[in-house]
Design a protein around this motif. Structure first.
Motif, PDB file in Angstrom:
ATOM      1  N   THR A  64      20.000  23.595  26.021  1.00  0.00           N
ATOM      2  CA  THR A  64      20.569  22.267  26.212  1.00  0.00           C
ATOM      3  C   THR A  64      20.952  22.118  27.674  1.00  0.00           C
TER       4      THR A  64
ATOM      5  N   SER B 100      23.252  19.644  28.692  1.00  0.00           N
ATOM      6  CA  SER B 100      24.540  18.950  28.820  1.00  0.00           C
ATOM      7  C   SER B 100      25.401  19.264  27.606  1.00  0.00           C
TER       8      SER B 100
ATOM      9  N   THR C  77      24.468  19.881  23.329  1.00  0.00           N
ATOM     10  CA  THR C  77      24.975  20.961  22.469  1.00  0.00           C
ATOM     11  C   THR C  77      25.697  20.377  21.261  1.00  0.00           C
TER      12      THR C  77
ATOM     13  N   GLY D 182      33.657  29.865  28.406  1.00  0.00           N
ATOM     14  CA  GLY D 182      32.966  28.776  29.083  1.00  0.00           C
ATOM     15  C   GLY D 182      31.521  28.590  28.646  1.00  0.00           C
TER      16      GLY D 182
ATOM     17  N   GLY E  84      30.512  27.487  25.817  1.00  0.00           N
ATOM     18  CA  GLY E  84      30.378  26.233  25.069  1.00  0.00           C
ATOM     19  C   GLY E  84      30.716  26.345  23.592  1.00  0.00           C
ATOM     20  N   LYS E  85      31.443  27.397  23.219  1.00  0.00           N
ATOM     21  CA  LYS E  85      31.763  27.618  21.800  1.00  0.00           C
ATOM     22  C   LYS E  85      32.639  26.476  21.256  1.00  0.00           C
ATOM     23  N   THR E  86      33.701  26.155  21.976  1.00  0.00           N
ATOM     24  CA  THR E  86      34.590  25.092  21.485  1.00  0.00           C
ATOM     25  C   THR E  86      33.884  23.735  21.526  1.00  0.00           C
ATOM     26  N   THR E  87      33.037  23.545  22.514  1.00  0.00           N
ATOM     27  CA  THR E  87      32.220  22.324  22.576  1.00  0.00           C
ATOM     28  C   THR E  87      31.341  22.230  21.327  1.00  0.00           C
TER      29      THR E  87
ATOM     30  N   ASP F  14      24.860  23.250  33.912  1.00  0.00           N
ATOM     31  CA  ASP F  14      25.074  22.700  32.570  1.00  0.00           C
ATOM     32  C   ASP F  14      24.049  23.201  31.554  1.00  0.00           C
TER      33      ASP F  14
ATOM     34  N   ARG G 268      22.544  25.685  28.839  1.00  0.00           N
ATOM     35  CA  ARG G 268      22.964  26.722  27.897  1.00  0.00           C
ATOM     36  C   ARG G 268      21.791  27.074  26.992  1.00  0.00           C
TER      37      ARG G 268
HETATM   38  P1  ADP Z   1      34.116  28.397  25.207  1.00  0.00           P
HETATM   39  O1  ADP Z   1      34.818  27.914  23.975  1.00  0.00           O
HETATM   40  O2  ADP Z   1      32.848  29.139  24.926  1.00  0.00           O
HETATM   41  O3  ADP Z   1      35.025  29.162  26.126  1.00  0.00           O
HETATM   42  P2  ADP Z   1      34.135  25.616  26.022  1.00  0.00           P
HETATM   43  O4  ADP Z   1      33.338  24.842  25.036  1.00  0.00           O
HETATM   44  O5  ADP Z   1      35.624  25.565  25.910  1.00  0.00           O
HETATM   45  O6  ADP Z   1      33.609  27.132  26.027  1.00  0.00           O
HETATM   46  O7  ADP Z   1      33.748  25.171  27.485  1.00  0.00           O
HETATM   47  C1  ADP Z   1      32.412  25.003  27.877  1.00  0.00           C
HETATM   48  C2  ADP Z   1      32.399  24.209  29.169  1.00  0.00           C
HETATM   49  O8  ADP Z   1      31.072  24.120  29.661  1.00  0.00           O
HETATM   50  C3  ADP Z   1      32.911  22.797  28.948  1.00  0.00           C
HETATM   51  O9  ADP Z   1      33.619  22.385  30.103  1.00  0.00           O
HETATM   52  C4  ADP Z   1      31.607  22.016  28.821  1.00  0.00           C
HETATM   53  O10 ADP Z   1      31.754  20.667  29.215  1.00  0.00           O
HETATM   54  C5  ADP Z   1      30.719  22.749  29.804  1.00  0.00           C
HETATM   55  N1  ADP Z   1      29.272  22.610  29.558  1.00  0.00           N
HETATM   56  C6  ADP Z   1      28.358  22.278  30.506  1.00  0.00           C
HETATM   57  N2  ADP Z   1      27.126  22.237  30.010  1.00  0.00           N
HETATM   58  C7  ADP Z   1      27.223  22.537  28.690  1.00  0.00           C
HETATM   59  C8  ADP Z   1      26.251  22.648  27.645  1.00  0.00           C
HETATM   60  N3  ADP Z   1      24.927  22.471  27.837  1.00  0.00           N
HETATM   61  N4  ADP Z   1      26.711  22.971  26.411  1.00  0.00           N
HETATM   62  C9  ADP Z   1      28.028  23.186  26.198  1.00  0.00           C
HETATM   63  N5  ADP Z   1      28.994  23.094  27.141  1.00  0.00           N
HETATM   64  C10 ADP Z   1      28.605  22.781  28.389  1.00  0.00           C
END
Ligand code: ADP
Ligand code: MG
Length: 229
Positions: free
Chosen positions: A8, A10, A14, A38, A40-43, A144, A146
């Motif tokens: 992905t 962005s 995701t 970072g 993207g797990k919480t995302t 961005d 992943r």
């Molecule tokens: P984790 O829970 O793994 O520590 P988060 O989801 O809290 O990660 O943070 C991921 C960060 O990366 C967020 O700031 C998100 O906006 C950014 N990001 C950038 N590109 C992506 C992508 N392709 N997929 C998921 N998150 C992304």
């Protein structure tokens, strides 16, 4: 084991993939999320929430409280809530005693009462949950981008929408530009309305054929039929 791997570009892409995964979940399913801080797990959890009819704005990293619970907005939903565990600060499954785990999970390590559970940093609480588990990993490729890999349990084979989740990527709606989950019934459009608006564009010649249509362009006809004369 059904598995899918995609990239992905962005956070919203995701989220759209996770929304697709949510649409094939049954009550009691378990998902683990691996990946560095970072990644993207919480995302990803936000996308699951969205797909389960939960306000994604409620989702925040439960790093300090360890467990968050988000209820479905529609109380008659077959999946009443999403349990979100972040085990980052724990050192073993024994640490779970003090964070309310037993009220939410059975002794066999399954979510109670038809809830879905998603667990960040499952390695910290090894042995606390049991198969079948959908294992998702996220890897940051910088900026961005992943890479997402999802290994789904063999017992999920045959679920409605699984083939779509495995075979097509999240995409942007040609009409609204919104992200669309792979399992959406109106894919690649965000909604039936967006699809109809696109069709209307064709009918009103918003889009034009690069050259005039000839009878053979539309199939069966011969020049003698002159359907466009
Ligand atoms: P984790 O829970 O793994 O520590 P988060 O989801 O809290 O990660 O943070 C991921 C960060 O990366 C967020 O700031 C998100 O906006 C950014 N990001 C950038 N590109 C992506 C992508 N392709 N997929 C998921 N998150 C992304
Ligand atoms: Mg997190």
């Amino acid at each position: 084991m059904p598995d899918v791997r995609l990239q992905t570009a962005s956070p919203d892409a995701t989220i759209a993939f996770a929304q697709g995964l949510a649409s094939i979940l049954y009550p009691g399913d378990l998902i683990t999320l691996e990946g560095d801080l970072g990644a993207g797990k919480t995302t990803f959890v936000r996308g699951l929430a969205l797909g389960l009819g939960i306000d994604a704005g409620l989702v925040s990293s439960p790093t300090f409280v360890v467990i968050n619970q988000y209820a479905a907005q529609d109380q008659s939903s077959t999946i009443p809530q999403l349990i979100h565990v972040d085990a980052y600060r724990l050192t073993s499954a024994e640490d779970l005693d003090s964070v309310g785990w037993d009220a939410l999970f059975t002794p066999e390590g399954r979510p109670r009462q038809g809830s879905i559970a998603v667990i960040e940093w499952p390695g910290r609480i090894d042995g606390a949950v049991n198969e079948p588990i959908a294992k998702v990993s996220l890897l940051s490729e910088g900026d961005d981008t992943r890479t997402i890999a999802a290994d789904l349990p063999p017992s999920w084979e045959g679920r409605e929408g699984l083939d779509l989740l495995l075979s097509r990527p999240p995409t942007r709606c040609p009409t609204t530009n919104a992200w669309v989950a792979p399992t959406s019934p109106t894919y690649p459009f965000a909604s039936a309305r967006a699809r109809d608006a696109d069709l209307f564009g064709w009918l009103t010649e918003k889009y034009r054929s690069p050259r005039d249509l000839k009878p053979e362009d539309v199939g069966e006809g011969t020049a003698d039929d002159q359907p466009f004369a």
